[in-house]
Write a protein that holds these residues in place. Structure first.
Motif, PDB file in Angstrom:
ATOM      1  N   TYR A  12       0.755  -1.027  -0.454  1.00  8.72           N
ATOM      2  CA  TYR A  12      -0.342  -0.157   0.048  1.00  8.72           C
ATOM      3  C   TYR A  12       0.937   1.160   0.060  1.00  8.72           C
ATOM      4  O   TYR A  12       1.475   1.425   0.934  1.00  8.72           O
ATOM      5  N   GLN A  47      -7.147   1.045  -6.141  1.00 12.40           N
ATOM      6  CA  GLN A  47      -7.053   2.240  -5.393  1.00 12.40           C
ATOM      7  C   GLN A  47      -8.463   2.419  -3.764  1.00 12.40           C
ATOM      8  O   GLN A  47      -8.848   0.821  -4.727  1.00 12.40           O
ATOM      9  N   PRO A  48      -8.520   2.971  -3.093  1.00  8.93           N
ATOM     10  CA  PRO A  48      -9.685   2.818  -2.224  1.00  8.93           C
ATOM     11  C   PRO A  48     -11.066   2.422  -2.525  1.00  8.93           C
ATOM     12  O   PRO A  48     -11.335   3.165  -3.747  1.00  8.93           O
ATOM     13  N   ALA A  49     -11.643   1.569  -1.637  1.00 10.99           N
ATOM     14  CA  ALA A  49     -13.164   1.440  -2.440  1.00 10.99           C
ATOM     15  C   ALA A  49     -13.760   2.934  -1.798  1.00 10.99           C
ATOM     16  O   ALA A  49     -13.139   3.281  -0.727  1.00 10.99           O
ATOM     17  N   ALA A  50     -15.149   2.135  -2.200  1.00 10.69           N
ATOM     18  CA  ALA A  50     -15.380   3.632  -1.022  1.00 10.69           C
ATOM     19  C   ALA A  50     -16.310   3.467  -0.129  1.00 10.69           C
ATOM     20  O   ALA A  50     -17.202   3.430   0.797  1.00 10.69           O
ATOM     21  N   THR A  51     -16.101   2.232   0.531  1.00 11.44           N
ATOM     22  CA  THR A  51     -16.481   1.398   1.294  1.00 11.44           C
ATOM     23  C   THR A  51     -16.041   2.114   3.316  1.00 11.44           C
ATOM     24  O   THR A  51     -14.570   2.661   2.766  1.00 11.44           O
ATOM     25  N   ARG A  53     -16.011   2.319   7.291  1.00  8.88           N
ATOM     26  CA  ARG A  53     -16.530   1.798   8.918  1.00  8.88           C
ATOM     27  C   ARG A  53     -14.894   1.949   9.398  1.00  8.88           C
ATOM     28  O   ARG A  53     -13.910   1.832   9.040  1.00  8.88           O
ATOM     29  N   VAL A  55     -13.028  -0.389  10.702  1.00 11.41           N
ATOM     30  CA  VAL A  55     -11.649  -1.123  11.057  1.00 11.41           C
ATOM     31  C   VAL A  55     -11.231  -0.609   9.860  1.00 11.41           C
ATOM     32  O   VAL A  55      -9.918  -1.574   9.077  1.00 11.41           O
ATOM     33  N   ILE A  56     -11.499   0.039   8.550  1.00 11.94           N
ATOM     34  CA  ILE A  56     -11.062  -0.036   7.655  1.00 11.94           C
ATOM     35  C   ILE A  56     -10.456   1.405   7.265  1.00 11.94           C
ATOM     36  O   ILE A  56     -10.370   2.548   7.585  1.00 11.94           O
ATOM     37  N   ASP A  57      -8.780   0.566   6.412  1.00 11.11           N
ATOM     38  CA  ASP A  57      -7.856   1.953   6.204  1.00 11.11           C
ATOM     39  C   ASP A  57      -8.066   2.036   4.488  1.00 11.11           C
ATOM     40  O   ASP A  57      -7.847   1.519   4.157  1.00 11.11           O
ATOM     41  N   TYR A  60      -4.627   5.317   2.004  1.00  9.34           N
ATOM     42  CA  TYR A  60      -3.260   5.099   1.670  1.00  9.34           C
ATOM     43  C   TYR A  60      -3.696   5.579  -0.491  1.00  9.34           C
ATOM     44  O   TYR A  60      -5.497   6.068  -0.485  1.00  9.34           O
ATOM     45  N   ILE A  62      -2.611   3.817  -3.325  1.00  8.40           N
ATOM     46  CA  ILE A  62      -2.599   2.791  -4.351  1.00  8.40           C
ATOM     47  C   ILE A  62      -2.600   1.604  -4.002  1.00  8.40           C
ATOM     48  O   ILE A  62      -1.534   1.535  -2.908  1.00  8.40           O
ATOM     49  N   SER A  63      -2.767   0.844  -4.444  1.00  6.75           N
ATOM     50  CA  SER A  63      -2.580  -0.625  -3.542  1.00  6.75           C
ATOM     51  C   SER A  63      -1.912  -1.597  -5.315  1.00  6.75           C
ATOM     52  O   SER A  63      -1.955  -1.625  -6.215  1.00  6.75           O
ATOM     53  N   VAL A  98       3.514   0.404   2.769  1.00  5.71           N
ATOM     54  CA  VAL A  98       3.450  -0.617   3.979  1.00  5.71           C
ATOM     55  C   VAL A  98       3.016  -1.974   3.492  1.00  5.71           C
ATOM     56  O   VAL A  98       2.692  -2.066   2.769  1.00  5.71           O
TER      57      VAL A  98
ATOM     58  N   GLN B   3     -15.703   2.732  -9.267  1.00  6.56           N
ATOM     59  CA  GLN B   3     -15.796   1.658  -8.055  1.00  6.56           C
ATOM     60  C   GLN B   3     -16.603   0.546  -8.787  1.00  6.56           C
ATOM     61  O   GLN B   3     -17.505   0.386  -7.709  1.00  6.56           O
ATOM     62  N   VAL B  55       9.804  -2.154   5.866  1.00  5.70           N
ATOM     63  CA  VAL B  55       8.539  -1.574   4.976  1.00  5.70           C
ATOM     64  C   VAL B  55       7.450  -2.611   5.682  1.00  5.70           C
ATOM     65  O   VAL B  55       6.992  -2.788   5.350  1.00  5.70           O
ATOM     66  N   VAL B  97      -8.524  -5.597  14.076  1.00  4.69           N
ATOM     67  CA  VAL B  97      -8.773  -6.273  12.833  1.00  4.69           C
ATOM     68  C   VAL B  97      -8.027  -4.609  11.804  1.00  4.69           C
ATOM     69  O   VAL B  97      -8.883  -3.467  12.074  1.00  4.69           O
ATOM     70  N   VAL B  99      -9.092  -3.462   7.524  1.00  8.89           N
ATOM     71  CA  VAL B  99      -9.043  -4.407   6.968  1.00  8.89           C
ATOM     72  C   VAL B  99      -9.215  -3.221   5.860  1.00  8.89           C
ATOM     73  O   VAL B  99      -8.968  -1.332   5.317  1.00  8.89           O
ATOM     74  N   ASP B 101     -10.155  -2.339   1.479  1.00 10.99           N
ATOM     75  CA  ASP B 101     -11.383  -2.550   0.410  1.00 10.99           C
ATOM     76  C   ASP B 101     -10.130  -1.763  -0.927  1.00 10.99           C
ATOM     77  O   ASP B 101     -10.038  -0.708  -0.945  1.00 10.99           O
ATOM     78  N   THR B 102     -10.740  -2.020  -1.712  1.00 10.29           N
ATOM     79  CA  THR B 102      -9.564  -1.943  -2.859  1.00 10.29           C
ATOM     80  C   THR B 102     -10.183  -2.308  -4.092  1.00 10.29           C
ATOM     81  O   THR B 102     -10.865  -3.507  -4.453  1.00 10.29           O
ATOM     82  N   VAL B 103     -10.948  -1.265  -5.282  1.00 10.49           N
ATOM     83  CA  VAL B 103     -11.411  -1.590  -6.195  1.00 10.49           C
ATOM     84  C   VAL B 103      -9.926  -1.274  -7.447  1.00 10.49           C
ATOM     85  O   VAL B 103      -8.890  -0.498  -7.325  1.00 10.49           O
ATOM     86  N   ALA B 105      -7.962   0.417 -10.269  1.00 13.18           N
ATOM     87  CA  ALA B 105      -7.318   1.990 -10.621  1.00 13.18           C
ATOM     88  C   ALA B 105      -7.308   2.316 -12.068  1.00 13.18           C
ATOM     89  O   ALA B 105      -6.952   4.092 -12.294  1.00 13.18           O
TER      90      ALA B 105
END
Lengths: 106, 106
Positions: A12, A47-51, A53, A55-57, A60, A62-63, A98, B3, B55, B97, B99, B101-103, B105
């Motif tokens: 990430y 890239q990050p989804a729109a979710t 919560r 616990v969601i990071d 970032y 770009i994945s 990371v 998305q 890292v 935990v 999380v 979430d990725t879509v 790019a």
């Protein structure tokens, strides 16, 4: 539990300028070139989804998700000239990386 | 950048007792049952690889990587009774935990 078999390398990236579309595009283009590294079995650029919560990071930018056939292939990717070139050309774009390296748990 | 399309849900678990083989096995068995949720396209249950670099975060105990066909399927997974049962039965095992979430790019 063994360290052989499928090796998942999930990176990430947090950019210095996450608001810069040009910087994001430059990193994506760099990753597309990097995806040609011969030991990579498959990859996903995301890239990050729109979710949202607790616990969601989603902080970032770009994945970069890679599959290797085994740990040795991932080791070899780390020193592949394509990888070293990517780092040299793109490292100015990110402020934090990371990495989670994962092997099968069964 | 959209998305729609493939949705990757990567969860990392930190256990209360990472040294407990029984707790790790209980979580893995819970995830194996959870993998039957109908919206899951594919999954991988993992543990940290042996790689060590600054890292790399190898402090987690278990990685749970899921692919969904789209964001709607992931939304639906969150409220799937199989998922709720997993959380109820296994949440005592973990202390943290994270999380991602990725879509796509591109």
């Amino acid at each position: 539990m063994t360290q052989t078999g499928l090796f998942i390398h999930h990176v990430y990236f947090w950019l210095h300028h996450p608001e810069s579309k040009a910087d994001k595009t430059a990193l994506i283009e760099g990753l597309q070139k990097l995806s040609k590294a011969s030991t990579i079995k498959s990859f996903h650029i995301g890239q990050p989804a729109a979710t949202k919560r607790d616990v969601i990071d989603s902080s970032y930018s770009i994945s970069w998700l890679l599959y290797f056939d085994n740990a040795a292939d991932q080791d070899s990717y780390q020193t592949d000239p394509i990888h070293l070139k990517f780092v040299a050309e793109c490292k100015h774009l990110w402020k934090k990386v990371v990495v989670y390296d994962t092997v099968g748990a069964l």
